[in-house]
Scaffold this motif. Structure first.
Motif, PDB file in Angstrom:
ATOM      1  N   VAL A  97      21.287  21.085  -0.950  1.00 55.19           N
ATOM      2  CA  VAL A  97      21.230  20.043  -1.360  1.00 55.19           C
ATOM      3  C   VAL A  97      20.646  20.242  -2.865  1.00 55.19           C
ATOM      4  N   ASN A  98      19.912  20.827  -3.181  1.00 62.10           N
ATOM      5  CA  ASN A  98      19.198  20.879  -4.553  1.00 62.10           C
ATOM      6  C   ASN A  98      20.606  21.213  -5.315  1.00 62.10           C
ATOM      7  N   ILE A  99      21.222  22.100  -5.018  1.00 62.65           N
ATOM      8  CA  ILE A  99      22.291  22.570  -5.857  1.00 62.65           C
ATOM      9  C   ILE A  99      23.210  21.657  -6.032  1.00 62.65           C
ATOM     10  N   SER A 100      23.762  20.763  -4.916  1.00 61.92           N
ATOM     11  CA  SER A 100      24.536  19.690  -5.163  1.00 61.92           C
ATOM     12  C   SER A 100      23.855  18.326  -5.814  1.00 61.92           C
ATOM     13  N   ILE A 101      22.767  18.167  -5.869  1.00 60.41           N
ATOM     14  CA  ILE A 101      22.250  17.237  -6.792  1.00 60.41           C
ATOM     15  C   ILE A 101      21.992  17.630  -8.153  1.00 60.41           C
ATOM     16  N   ILE A 102      21.600  18.860  -8.373  1.00 58.88           N
ATOM     17  CA  ILE A 102      21.597  19.439  -9.735  1.00 58.88           C
ATOM     18  C   ILE A 102      23.064  19.108 -10.375  1.00 58.88           C
ATOM     19  N   ARG A 103      24.211  19.593  -9.509  1.00 60.76           N
ATOM     20  CA  ARG A 103      25.343  19.567 -10.349  1.00 60.76           C
ATOM     21  C   ARG A 103      25.732  18.087 -10.501  1.00 60.76           C
ATOM     22  N   THR A 104      25.458  16.873  -9.589  1.00 67.00           N
ATOM     23  CA  THR A 104      25.500  15.665  -9.762  1.00 67.00           C
ATOM     24  C   THR A 104      24.812  15.179 -11.132  1.00 67.00           C
ATOM     25  N   PHE A 105      23.468  15.475 -11.175  1.00 62.39           N
ATOM     26  CA  PHE A 105      23.051  15.181 -12.430  1.00 62.39           C
ATOM     27  C   PHE A 105      23.663  15.699 -13.636  1.00 62.39           C
ATOM     28  N   THR A 106      24.103  16.734 -13.587  1.00 68.32           N
ATOM     29  CA  THR A 106      24.811  17.567 -14.716  1.00 68.32           C
ATOM     30  C   THR A 106      26.144  16.665 -15.116  1.00 68.32           C
ATOM     31  N   LYS A 107      26.933  16.265 -14.020  1.00 60.98           N
ATOM     32  CA  LYS A 107      27.953  15.740 -13.933  1.00 60.98           C
ATOM     33  C   LYS A 107      27.911  14.410 -14.722  1.00 60.98           C
ATOM     34  N   LEU A 108      26.550  13.677 -14.188  1.00 60.26           N
ATOM     35  CA  LEU A 108      26.624  12.345 -14.758  1.00 60.26           C
ATOM     36  C   LEU A 108      26.042  12.391 -16.399  1.00 60.26           C
ATOM     37  N   ARG A 109      25.261  13.523 -16.777  1.00 61.73           N
ATOM     38  CA  ARG A 109      25.028  13.615 -18.026  1.00 61.73           C
ATOM     39  C   ARG A 109      26.281  13.923 -18.950  1.00 61.73           C
ATOM     40  N   LYS A 110      27.120  14.713 -18.319  1.00 67.84           N
ATOM     41  CA  LYS A 110      28.393  15.085 -19.232  1.00 67.84           C
ATOM     42  C   LYS A 110      29.189  13.719 -19.371  1.00 67.84           C
ATOM     43  N   ALA A 111      29.167  12.753 -18.294  1.00 70.43           N
ATOM     44  CA  ALA A 111      30.021  11.668 -18.498  1.00 70.43           C
ATOM     45  C   ALA A 111      29.405  10.675 -19.420  1.00 70.43           C
ATOM     46  N   LEU A 112      27.941  10.778 -19.522  1.00 74.31           N
ATOM     47  CA  LEU A 112      27.284   9.893 -20.472  1.00 74.31           C
ATOM     48  C   LEU A 112      27.666  10.448 -21.883  1.00 74.31           C
TER      49      LEU A 112
ATOM     50  N   TRP B 183       0.683  -1.438   0.167  1.00 74.50           N
ATOM     51  CA  TRP B 183      -0.067  -0.046   0.008  1.00 74.50           C
ATOM     52  C   TRP B 183       0.783   1.374  -0.004  1.00 74.50           C
ATOM     53  N   VAL B 184       2.157   0.989   0.216  1.00 68.75           N
ATOM     54  CA  VAL B 184       3.099   2.272   0.211  1.00 68.75           C
ATOM     55  C   VAL B 184       3.802   2.372  -0.988  1.00 68.75           C
ATOM     56  N   SER B 185       3.635   3.279  -1.888  1.00 71.29           N
ATOM     57  CA  SER B 185       4.546   3.275  -3.202  1.00 71.29           C
ATOM     58  C   SER B 185       5.706   4.486  -3.148  1.00 71.29           C
ATOM     59  N   PRO B 186       6.750   4.519  -3.540  1.00 72.78           N
ATOM     60  CA  PRO B 186       7.667   5.647  -3.518  1.00 72.78           C
ATOM     61  C   PRO B 186       7.292   6.364  -4.668  1.00 72.78           C
ATOM     62  N   LEU B 187       7.616   8.128  -4.386  1.00 76.17           N
ATOM     63  CA  LEU B 187       7.460   8.962  -5.482  1.00 76.17           C
ATOM     64  C   LEU B 187       8.907   9.099  -5.952  1.00 76.17           C
ATOM     65  N   LEU B 188       8.924   9.029  -6.995  1.00 75.68           N
ATOM     66  CA  LEU B 188      10.206   9.030  -8.127  1.00 75.68           C
ATOM     67  C   LEU B 188      10.308  10.466  -8.472  1.00 75.68           C
ATOM     68  N   PHE B 189      11.320  11.027  -8.429  1.00 77.19           N
ATOM     69  CA  PHE B 189      11.582  12.476  -8.873  1.00 77.19           C
ATOM     70  C   PHE B 189      12.716  12.254  -9.947  1.00 77.19           C
ATOM     71  N   THR B 190      12.560  12.869 -11.257  1.00 77.30           N
ATOM     72  CA  THR B 190      13.497  13.082 -12.090  1.00 77.30           C
ATOM     73  C   THR B 190      14.333  14.154 -11.761  1.00 77.30           C
ATOM     74  N   GLU B 191      15.377  14.669 -12.698  1.00 77.18           N
ATOM     75  CA  GLU B 191      16.232  15.744 -12.451  1.00 77.18           C
ATOM     76  C   GLU B 191      15.368  17.172 -12.441  1.00 77.18           C
ATOM     77  N   TYR B 192      14.258  17.087 -13.201  1.00 75.35           N
ATOM     78  CA  TYR B 192      13.618  18.284 -13.195  1.00 75.35           C
ATOM     79  C   TYR B 192      12.458  18.412 -12.030  1.00 75.35           C
ATOM     80  N   GLY B 193      12.164  17.206 -11.568  1.00 78.34           N
ATOM     81  CA  GLY B 193      11.231  17.218 -10.294  1.00 78.34           C
ATOM     82  C   GLY B 193      12.186  17.813  -9.012  1.00 78.34           C
ATOM     83  N   VAL B 194      13.585  17.183  -8.993  1.00 76.78           N
ATOM     84  CA  VAL B 194      14.311  17.660  -7.819  1.00 76.78           C
ATOM     85  C   VAL B 194      14.717  19.261  -7.780  1.00 76.78           C
ATOM     86  N   ALA B 195      14.776  19.616  -9.242  1.00 75.24           N
ATOM     87  CA  ALA B 195      15.093  20.993  -9.350  1.00 75.24           C
ATOM     88  C   ALA B 195      13.550  22.022  -8.732  1.00 75.24           C
TER      89      ALA B 195
END
Length: 171
Positions: free
Chosen positions: A105-120, A79-91
């Motif tokens: 925390v938001n600034i750090s998360i957005i930087r991490t998403f950007t870093k992962l995107r660049k790595a990809l 009965w409990v489901s997680p809510l998943l946030f994409t990069e846009y949702g986190v922003a």
């Protein structure tokens, strides 16, 4: 905020990087239910490409990624489901949760998403270059082997096929 800690909390579902509500709540220093309530009060800010509830198949397929989740109720009760946030949702969460910690925390998360995107992107470029190299190398080796065969025919003319066989005789 350490990027490696954040990277460990980013999962891959529906061909996109997402974060669990419980992981975000932990990073923001709030309870999961507080985070979910803030999102529910502002649902118009979180369309499907910002935040979504995974279906049972996605939950089961991703269970191994979520093993370290601090919300055991996700796995013990249906009965409990997680809510998943994409990069846009986190922003977007930064406009809903306004504490100093949430902003940091938001600034750090957005930087991490950007870093992962660049790595990809870098990984894709490297794979493209490797494939181009393979293609070129295969052509070069094909030419080298063809020339070696031609040279072999010139240097070692065909051997006489009527010569005596070597080895033990069968009775």
């Amino acid at each position: 905020m350490k990027e490696s800690l954040i990277e460990q909390k980013i999962y891959f579902i529906r061909h996109q990087k997402v974060m669990l509500d419980s992981d975000l709540a932990e990073l923001y220093g709030v309870e999961t239910k507080v985070l979910k309530q803030a999102v529910k009060r502002n649902m118009n800010r979180f369309p499907e490409d910002f935040a979504f509830v995974p279906d049972n198949k996605e939950l089961n397929d991703s269970r191994s990624q979520f093993v370290t989740s601090n919300e055991p109720t996700y796995w013990n009760h249906n009965w409990v489901s997680p809510l998943l946030f994409t990069e846009y949702g986190v922003a977007m969460l930064s406009s809903v949760l306004r504490s100093e910690q949430a902003i940091e925390v938001n600034i750090s998360i957005i930087r991490t998403f950007t870093k992962l995107r660049k790595a990809l992107v870098l990984e894709k470029e490297i794979m493209k270059q490797i494939n181009e190299l393979k293609s070129g190398t295969n052509k070069v080796f094909k030419i080298v082997f063809e020339r070696m065969e031609n040279l072999e025919d010139v240097v070692y003319p065909k051997l006489d096929t009527k010569r005596k066989k070597i080895g033990l005789k069968k009775d």
